[in-house]
Design an enzyme around this catalytic site. Structure first.
Site, PDB file in Angstrom:
ATOM      1  N   ASN A 236     -37.277  20.450   4.751  1.00  0.00           N
ATOM      2  CA  ASN A 236     -36.465  20.884   5.887  1.00  0.00           C
ATOM      3  C   ASN A 236     -35.107  20.207   5.745  1.00  0.00           C
ATOM      4  OD1 ASN A 236     -35.304  21.469   8.335  1.00  0.00           O
ATOM      5  ND2 ASN A 236     -36.706  20.204   9.556  1.00  0.00           N
TER       6      ASN A 236
ATOM      7  N   LYS B  10     -32.516  20.725   7.367  1.00  0.00           N
ATOM      8  CA  LYS B  10     -31.781  20.647   8.653  1.00  0.00           C
ATOM      9  C   LYS B  10     -30.339  21.116   8.423  1.00  0.00           C
ATOM     10  CE  LYS B  10     -35.011  17.112  10.036  1.00  0.00           C
ATOM     11  NZ  LYS B  10     -35.333  15.976  10.876  1.00  0.00           N
TER      12      LYS B  10
ATOM     13  N   HIS C 168     -39.675  23.011  15.957  1.00  0.00           N
ATOM     14  CA  HIS C 168     -39.319  21.671  15.492  1.00  0.00           C
ATOM     15  C   HIS C 168     -38.876  20.845  16.702  1.00  0.00           C
ATOM     16  CE1 HIS C 168     -37.262  18.352  13.604  1.00  0.00           C
ATOM     17  NE2 HIS C 168     -37.974  18.614  12.525  1.00  0.00           N
TER      18      HIS C 168
ATOM     19  N   GLU D 148     -36.533  18.876  17.135  1.00  0.00           N
ATOM     20  CA  GLU D 148     -35.085  18.918  17.425  1.00  0.00           C
ATOM     21  C   GLU D 148     -34.728  20.192  18.191  1.00  0.00           C
ATOM     22  OE1 GLU D 148     -33.860  18.149  13.390  1.00  0.00           O
ATOM     23  OE2 GLU D 148     -34.683  16.134  13.609  1.00  0.00           O
TER      24      GLU D 148
ATOM     25  N   GLU E 283     -45.816  16.206  13.677  1.00  0.00           N
ATOM     26  CA  GLU E 283     -44.645  15.346  13.474  1.00  0.00           C
ATOM     27  C   GLU E 283     -44.427  14.479  14.714  1.00  0.00           C
ATOM     28  OE1 GLU E 283     -41.850  17.153  10.351  1.00  0.00           O
ATOM     29  OE2 GLU E 283     -41.265  17.999  12.268  1.00  0.00           O
TER      30      GLU E 283
ATOM     31  N   GLY F 127     -36.999  10.758  11.058  1.00  0.00           N
ATOM     32  CA  GLY F 127     -35.679  10.222  10.728  1.00  0.00           C
ATOM     33  C   GLY F 127     -35.487   8.761  11.109  1.00  0.00           C
TER      34      GLY F 127
ATOM     35  N   SER G 180     -40.529  10.799   8.344  1.00  0.00           N
ATOM     36  CA  SER G 180     -40.194   9.745   7.374  1.00  0.00           C
ATOM     37  C   SER G 180     -41.126   9.718   6.158  1.00  0.00           C
ATOM     38  CB  SER G 180     -40.147   8.377   8.060  1.00  0.00           C
ATOM     39  OG  SER G 180     -39.124   8.363   9.050  1.00  0.00           O
TER      40      SER G 180
HETATM   41  P1  PGA Z   1     -37.733  13.150   8.321  1.00  0.00           P
HETATM   42  O1  PGA Z   1     -37.776  14.561   9.101  1.00  0.00           O
HETATM   43  O2  PGA Z   1     -38.565  13.329   7.067  1.00  0.00           O
HETATM   44  O3  PGA Z   1     -36.281  12.915   8.020  1.00  0.00           O
HETATM   45  O4  PGA Z   1     -38.326  12.136   9.221  1.00  0.00           O
HETATM   46  C1  PGA Z   1     -38.956  15.309   9.175  1.00  0.00           C
HETATM   47  C2  PGA Z   1     -38.711  16.542  10.012  1.00  0.00           C
HETATM   48  O5  PGA Z   1     -37.979  16.456  11.001  1.00  0.00           O
HETATM   49  O6  PGA Z   1     -39.246  17.622   9.709  1.00  0.00           O
END
Ligand code: PGA
Length: 244
Positions: free
Chosen positions: A9, A11, A93, A95, A165, A171, A206
């Protein structure tokens, strides 16, 4: 047996130049898992071309509209994703849920619209740190799954992917321990009923090459949805290699 799946992803990161270099550096030789790359929309054609040339990756969208067509400025439909040979689309997601106020109900509509069009939704679920500390993880995940189950036939879960998640791990560099993740994955699989045994359930938050192996060794963790580490071709390839 469930085939492992590793999804990138990106983003809102990258550029045309980044994408070109990324695939030149991405060595998936010997990888046996399914691999999906979800770029920002403008780079879908580029990823679609690489997918066609290399044959070892699938294309995915990061989001889509629940509507099929019409006056929805800034939105992208399932059929538009399919035009670029997308096979997957991320829905719900965290976000999108937190920054764009996507509710369980809206996410469920997107999930249904994706499947109706022939895309495989990658449904993201997960709790905030506050919810985890209040002991509400399973309650939150149950509601996120139930919003979908209310609208679909149980068998339709077979044509979907779930990504657990935990929001506090996205992140932040904090990963759920393999055991913490496994217990929620097991719970989610049970929530899906008999068909649950066939559904790929990914972990996200992460994930990097250093922790992927321990996560993937868990019985109910079938791969990963990778954010930050998916922007580094070598690191992403190493995660894909760990998924066996
Ligand atoms: P990250 O993001 O690996 O940077 O923690 C995962 C995600 O949001 O799908």
């Amino acid at each position: 047996m469930r085939t492992p799946l590793v999804a990138a992803n990106w983003k809102m990161n990258g550029s045309r130049e980044f994408a070109e270099h990324f695939f030149a550096d991405l060595d998936l030789e010997g990888v046996t898992s399914d691999v999906v790359v979800c770029p920002p929309f403008p780079y879908l054609p580029l990823v679609a071309q690489v997918a066609k040339d290399k044959g070892s990756i699938w294309v995915g969208g990061q989001n889509m509209s629940q509507e099929p067509v019409g006056a929805f400025t800034g939105e992208v439909s399932a059929s538009m994703l399919l035009d670029w040979n997308a096979r997957y689309v991320i829905v719900g997601h965290s976000e999108r849920r937190s920054l764009y106020a996507e509710t369980n109900e809206l996410v469920a509509k997107k999930f249904v619209a994706a499947q109706l069009a022939g895309l495989i939704p990658i449904l993201c679920v997960g709790e905030t740190l506050e919810e985890r500390e209040e002991g509400r993880t399973l309650e939150v995940v149950t509601a996120q799954i139930a919003a979908i189950s209310d609208l679909i036939d149980t068998n339709a879960w077979k044509d979907a992917v779930v990504a657990y998640e935990p929001i506090w791990a996205i992140g932040t560099g904090k990963t759920a321990t393999p055991e913490e993740a496994q217990s929620v994955h097991q719970f989610i699989r049970a929530q899906l009923g008999n068909i649950g045994a066939e559904v790929q359930i990914l972990y996200g938050g992460s994930v990097k090459s250093a922790n992927a192996g321990a996560l993937f060794a868990q019985a109910d963790i079938d791969g990963a949805l990778v954010g930050g580490a998916s922007l580094d071709a070598k690191e992403f390839a190493a995660i894909c290699h760990a998924a066996i």
